[in-house]
Design a protein around this motif. Structure first.
Motif, short mmCIF file in Angstrom:
data_model
loop_
_atom_site.label_atom_id
_atom_site.label_comp_id
_atom_site.label_asym_id
_atom_site.label_seq_id
_atom_site.Cartn_x
_atom_site.Cartn_y
_atom_site.Cartn_z
N VAL A 1 55.57 3.61 5.84
CA VAL A 1 54.95 3.06 7.00
C VAL A 1 55.98 3.15 8.09
O VAL A 1 57.07 2.66 7.96
CB VAL A 1 54.58 1.59 6.77
CG1 VAL A 1 54.08 0.97 8.05
CG2 VAL A 1 53.55 1.49 5.68
N VAL B 1 48.88 -0.78 0.96
CA VAL B 1 49.83 -1.62 1.68
C VAL B 1 49.65 -3.08 1.31
O VAL B 1 50.61 -3.79 1.02
CB VAL B 1 49.65 -1.45 3.20
CG1 VAL B 1 50.51 -2.45 3.95
CG2 VAL B 1 50.03 -0.03 3.61
N THR B 2 48.42 -3.50 1.30
CA THR B 2 48.20 -4.91 0.98
C THR B 2 48.53 -5.22 -0.46
O THR B 2 48.92 -6.32 -0.80
CB THR B 2 46.75 -5.30 1.26
OG1 THR B 2 45.88 -4.40 0.58
CG2 THR B 2 46.46 -5.28 2.74
N THR B 3 48.38 -4.22 -1.28
CA THR B 3 48.75 -4.44 -2.67
C THR B 3 50.23 -4.70 -2.79
O THR B 3 50.67 -5.58 -3.51
CB THR B 3 48.38 -3.21 -3.51
OG1 THR B 3 46.97 -3.05 -3.46
CG2 THR B 3 48.83 -3.40 -4.94
N GLU C 1 33.89 -4.03 0.41
CA GLU C 1 33.16 -2.96 1.08
C GLU C 1 31.68 -3.06 0.73
O GLU C 1 31.31 -3.07 -0.46
CB GLU C 1 33.70 -1.60 0.63
CG GLU C 1 33.10 -0.46 1.41
CD GLU C 1 33.65 0.89 0.95
OE1 GLU C 1 33.35 1.89 1.61
OE2 GLU C 1 34.37 0.91 -0.06
N LYS D 1 41.66 5.64 4.99
CA LYS D 1 42.31 4.55 5.69
C LYS D 1 42.24 3.26 4.88
O LYS D 1 43.21 2.51 4.79
CB LYS D 1 41.66 4.35 7.06
CG LYS D 1 41.96 5.46 8.05
CD LYS D 1 41.23 5.21 9.36
CE LYS D 1 41.56 6.29 10.39
NZ LYS D 1 40.79 6.12 11.64
N ARG D 2 41.10 3.05 4.33
CA ARG D 2 40.96 1.84 3.53
C ARG D 2 41.87 1.89 2.32
O ARG D 2 42.43 0.89 1.90
CB ARG D 2 39.50 1.67 3.10
CG ARG D 2 38.60 1.16 4.20
CD ARG D 2 37.25 0.75 3.64
NE ARG D 2 36.51 1.87 3.08
CZ ARG D 2 35.72 2.67 3.78
NH1 ARG D 2 35.57 2.48 5.07
NH2 ARG D 2 35.10 3.68 3.20
N THR D 3 41.99 3.07 1.76
CA THR D 3 42.85 3.20 0.60
C THR D 3 44.30 2.91 0.94
O THR D 3 45.01 2.24 0.20
CB THR D 3 42.73 4.62 0.03
OG1 THR D 3 41.36 4.90 -0.25
CG2 THR D 3 43.53 4.75 -1.25
N VAL D 4 44.70 3.44 2.08
CA VAL D 4 46.07 3.16 2.52
C VAL D 4 46.24 1.67 2.74
O VAL D 4 47.25 1.07 2.35
CB VAL D 4 46.39 3.94 3.81
CG1 VAL D 4 47.74 3.52 4.36
CG2 VAL D 4 46.38 5.43 3.53
N MET D 5 45.24 1.10 3.35
CA MET D 5 45.32 -0.34 3.60
C MET D 5 45.43 -1.09 2.29
O MET D 5 46.21 -2.04 2.16
CB MET D 5 44.07 -0.78 4.38
CG MET D 5 44.16 -2.16 4.93
SD MET D 5 45.53 -2.31 6.11
CE MET D 5 45.72 -4.06 6.19
N GLU D 6 44.65 -0.64 1.37
CA GLU D 6 44.69 -1.28 0.07
C GLU D 6 46.07 -1.17 -0.56
O GLU D 6 46.60 -2.12 -1.13
CB GLU D 6 43.65 -0.62 -0.84
CG GLU D 6 43.82 -0.91 -2.30
CD GLU D 6 43.23 -2.24 -2.69
OE1 GLU D 6 43.42 -2.66 -3.81
OE2 GLU D 6 42.56 -2.86 -1.82
#
Length: 576
Positions: free
Chosen positions: A84, A340-342, A538, A333-338
Motif C-alpha cells: 500500500v 487490507v482489512t484482514t 456484498e 477492489k473489494r478483494t484488495v480491501m478485504e
DNA sequence: GTTAGGG
DNA sequence: CCCTAAC
C-alpha cells in the motif's frame, strides 16, 4: 445421453433432471435398510441405478466442462500487490543500507524468485507473476518460505515470513544477498545469526492464495484442534457462537484455547528483556494475518514536557491476492480491501520498546518509561504491531525508530499530538492519532532513522507450535459470481452432493472446499429467508436468492419424496 | 473421504 | 469458517 441441458428454465422456474439422486446419506440409509430387510432384489436395482447415475454424471461433466457457464473459477490470475503506497517520500538511502547497490539480491523483485519454497508439492506455475519492484530503493524485502510441515525430512523448514528493511537501515544485514543452499536468491537470510537456528522474523503473508500444502495443513490443524481445543467452549458458560463477534471469536478460539501451562509460559517470556522480545516474535510467525509494518520518518519532539511522536505511516509490505481474471474491477477492489482489512482488522495493537526494552505496562507514564523531553539519549524507540487479542504471542517484527536527540525542538510547536500533562498517551493512543494526522502539518523528521529490526529467536520452538496461530483460514466471502455458480450447481445436483458440486463448479477454486460450499449454501438459504435489511456483506441479487429458495424447497421436497417412497418397514425392521 | 449439523 | 458425529 442426456446432457445437463435437461435443466430447463421456463415460466414456472426450472425442471430438475429426473435422474437426480438422493443425497448420499439417504442412499446409504436405504441400502442399509434394504440389507436389513433382506431385500436383495431392491438392493441390486438400487445399485444399478446408482451406477447408471454415476455414468450419466461423468458424461455430463465432460460435456459441461466445455460449455457450462457455471464454471467460473478458472484461469486464475494471481498477482502480488506489493505495498500500500506509503504517502511518505522515501528518505535517502544511506551508505550502510545493504540493499543499496545490490538490487538483485535485496530488491523487491528478487525476493520471490522461487515460489517452490512456498508451495512444495503443490502447483506453482502461477504462483508468482507480475511481481515488480514497487518498493523503490528504500525497500528491501526478504522472504523465507515455509517448506511445509508435513514432511518429516525437511530439516530446514523455514517460516513463511517476509521482512522489510527500512531505509537507513543500520541493523545486521550482513548476510543479505547470499545464496541459499538451493541457490535460490529468495532464501536470503537477512538476519543470519549464529544463534539463530530459525532464521526468522517478520511478516507472515496472508494466505490469500492457494494454500501451502493443504493436506499437511489440515492435518496439523486437526491434530492441534484435537489436542488443544477440545472442549474449549463446551462448558464455558459465557461462550458465545463464534460469529457473535470478532472479539469473542478470538477469545474463544485463540486466547482461551491455549493450555494454561503454555499461556503462563508465554506470559513469562514476554515480560522482561529484549531477548524475550525476540522470542515473542518467533512465536507469532505462524500467523497469517499479521504483517510487518514499517514506520518511517517518525519525529520525536517535545515541548513543555510533552513528548511528541509522529509516525507518518505504517507500511503494509505485501498482500497476496488471487482472483479470477474474469472478475470485475470492482471485485478486485473489494478483494484488495478485504486483504487490507484482514491484515489490519483482525486485531492489532501497538507495542512499544524503549532502548531495547519492551514496555508492557500501559499505565506507566512516558517519563517513567524513559521517554521524556529531557532524555536526549533515547537511542531507540520502537513501535511494533502485534496481535491485540492474543496475548500469548508477540510481534513478528518491530520497527525501531532510532531517535536521537532532537536538537531542534522549536520546530515542533505544531500540535501534532494533543497530549496533555495528566495523561500519558499510551502507544495505542499515539498510534491512532498519528495515523490520522494531516500530512500537511508534517514535522520535519529529526534524526529519525527508521530501522526495521528483525528479531531473531533465541530459543527453539516446535514447528507445530508455530502453526497454532495459523490454524484458521482466511475469510473469503463468496462473490456473486461464485454464488451464481453454486446456485446453478445445486439446482442441478441438489443439496447433499457437495463433493460433486465442488468438482463440477469449483474444481479450480482450491480455496473452496465442499464443506465451504455446503456452508455457503446454508447461509444462502438463511440469507434468502431474512429481510433484505438484515442482510450483510456484498448483496446477493434477489434473483439468485429466489433461486436458492426454490432449489432448496425443491430438493427438500425431493428428499421427502425419496423418503416417502421408501418401502414400508418390514416386520423385521419394525421389531428392530 | 463425505455429509450433516451445531458452533 | 471450524469441528465432529455418523456414514
Amino acid at each position: 445421453m442426456v446432457s445437463h441441458k435437461v435443466l430447463e428454465f421456463g415460466d414456472n422456474g426450472y425442471k430438475f433432471p429426473a435422474q437426480a439422486r438422493a443425497p448420499r446419506s439417504v442412499r446409504k440409509r436405504r441400502v442399509y435398510k434394504k440389507k436389513i430387510s433382506g431385500d436383495d432384489t431392491m438392493c441390486a436395482i438400487d445399485l444399478l441405478a446408482t451406477v447408471a447415475g454415476s455414468l450419466l454424471l461423468e458424461n455430463e461433466s465432460s460435456v459441461i466442462a466445455g460449455e457450462d457457464k457455471c464454471v467460473v473459477v478458472q484461469n486464475t490470475v494471481k498477482m502480488e500487490v506489493l505495498a500500500v503506497e506509503n504517502p511518505v517520500k522515501s528518505v535517502p538511502v544511506s551508505e550502510d543500507n545493504p540493499c543499496e547497490g545490490s538490487p538483485s539480491p535485496c530488491g523487491f523483485s528478487s525476493v520471490i524468485t522461487n515460489p517452490n519454497h512456498l508451495l512444495v508439492g503443490d502447483k506453482v506455475e502461477n504462483e508468482v507473476e507480475g511481481f515488480t519492484n514497487l518498493g523503490g530503493s528504500d525497500s528491501c524485502e526478504v522472504r523465507n518460505f515455509s517448506k511445509g510441515l508435513s514432511a518429516g525430512g525437511n530439516g530446514d523448514v523455514k517460516p513463511d515470513v517476509v521482512v522489510s528493511i527500512g531505509s537507513n537501515s543500520s541493523t545486521e544485514v550482513g548476510a543479505c544477498g547470499n545464496d541459499g543452499p538451493n541457490g535460490s536468491r529468495d532464501d536470503v537470510n537477512l538476519f543470519s545469526r549464529d544463534d539463530d537456528d530459525e532464521n526468522f522474523s517478520g511478516y507472515i503473508r496472508p494466505r490469500m492464495t492457494r494454500p501451502v500444502p493443504r493436506i499437511g495443513d489440515r492435518r496439523i490443524r486437526k491434530i492441534l484442534a484435537s489436542r488443544h481445543w477440545k472442549g474449549g467452549s463446551r462448558n464455558s458458560a459465557d461462550a458465545k457462537p463464534w460469529y457473535c463477534s470478532k472479539r469473542s471469536y478470538y477469545l474463544h478460539h485463540h486466547q482461551r484455547s491455549y493450555p494454561i501451562k503454555k499461556r503462563k509460559y508465554f506470559d513469562n517470556i514476554s515480560d522482561s528483556n529484549s531477548d524475550d522480545y525476540r522470542m515473542q516474535a518467533k512465536t507469532r510467525k505462524g500467523n497469517r494475518i499479521i504483517s510487518s509494518m514499517k514506520s518511517r520518518n517518525a519525529s520525536f519532539v517535545s515541548r513543555d514536557h510533552h513528548v511528541r511522536l509522529r509516525i507518518k505511516s505504517f507500511r503494509v509490505p505485501e498482500l497476496f491476492i488471487e482472483i479470477p481474471e474474469t472478475a470485475t474491477v470492482g471485485s478486485l477492489k473489494r478483494t484488495v480491501m478485504e486483504a487490507v482489512t484482514t491484515i489490519l482488522g483482525d486485531g492489532l495493537r501497538v507495542g512499544l520498546m524503549v532502548q531495547g526494552k519492551k514496555v508492557r505496562d500501559d499505565s506507566k507514564t512516558l517519563l517513567q518509561s524513559g521517554i521524556s523531553e529531557e532524555n536526549t539519549h533515547l537511542d531507540s524507540l520502537g513501535f511494533s504491531l502485534e496481535p491485540s487479542l492474543e496475548t500469548t504471542t508477540q510481534p513478528l517484527l518491530s520497527s525501531y525508530l532510532s531517535e536521537h536527540a532532537c536538537d531542534d525542538l522549536t520546530l515542533c510547536r505544531d500540535n501534532v499530538l494533543d497530549s496533555n500533562n495528566d495523561s500519558a498517551p499510551s502507544p495505542e493512543d499515539s498510534f491512532g492519532k498519528l495515523c490520522t494526522t494531516d500530512d500537511s502539518r508534517a514535522l520535519v523528521p529529526i534524526a529519525s532513522t527508521a530501522v526495521l529490526a528483525c528479531q531473531a529467536p533465541n530459543r527453539k520452538f516446535k514447528r507445530i507450535e508455530q502453526q497454532q496461530a495459523a490454524h484458521r483460514r482466511i475469510r473469503r466471502p463468496f462473490s456473486v459470481t461464485e454464488v451464481e455458480a453454486l446456485v446453478q450447481a445445486v439446482e442441478k445436483l441438489g443439496t447433499g452432493r457437495w463433493r460433486d458440486i465442488k468438482v463440477r463448479a469449483f474444481e479450480d477454486a482450491d480455496h473452496r472446499t465442499y464443506v465451504d460450499l455446503k456452508d455457503k449454501w446454508k447461509t444462502l438459504v438463511h440469507t434468502a429467508r431474512i429481510s433484505p435489511q438484515q442482510r450483510r456483506g456484498e448483496p446477493v441479487p434477489q434473483e439468485l436468492l429466489d433461486r436458492v429458495l426454490k432449489a432448496h424447497a425443491y430438493w427438500s421436497q425431493h428428499l421427502m419424496h425419496q423418503l416417502q417412497t421408501e418401502p414400508p418397514l418390514s416386520l423385521g425392521e419394525a421389531l428392530i
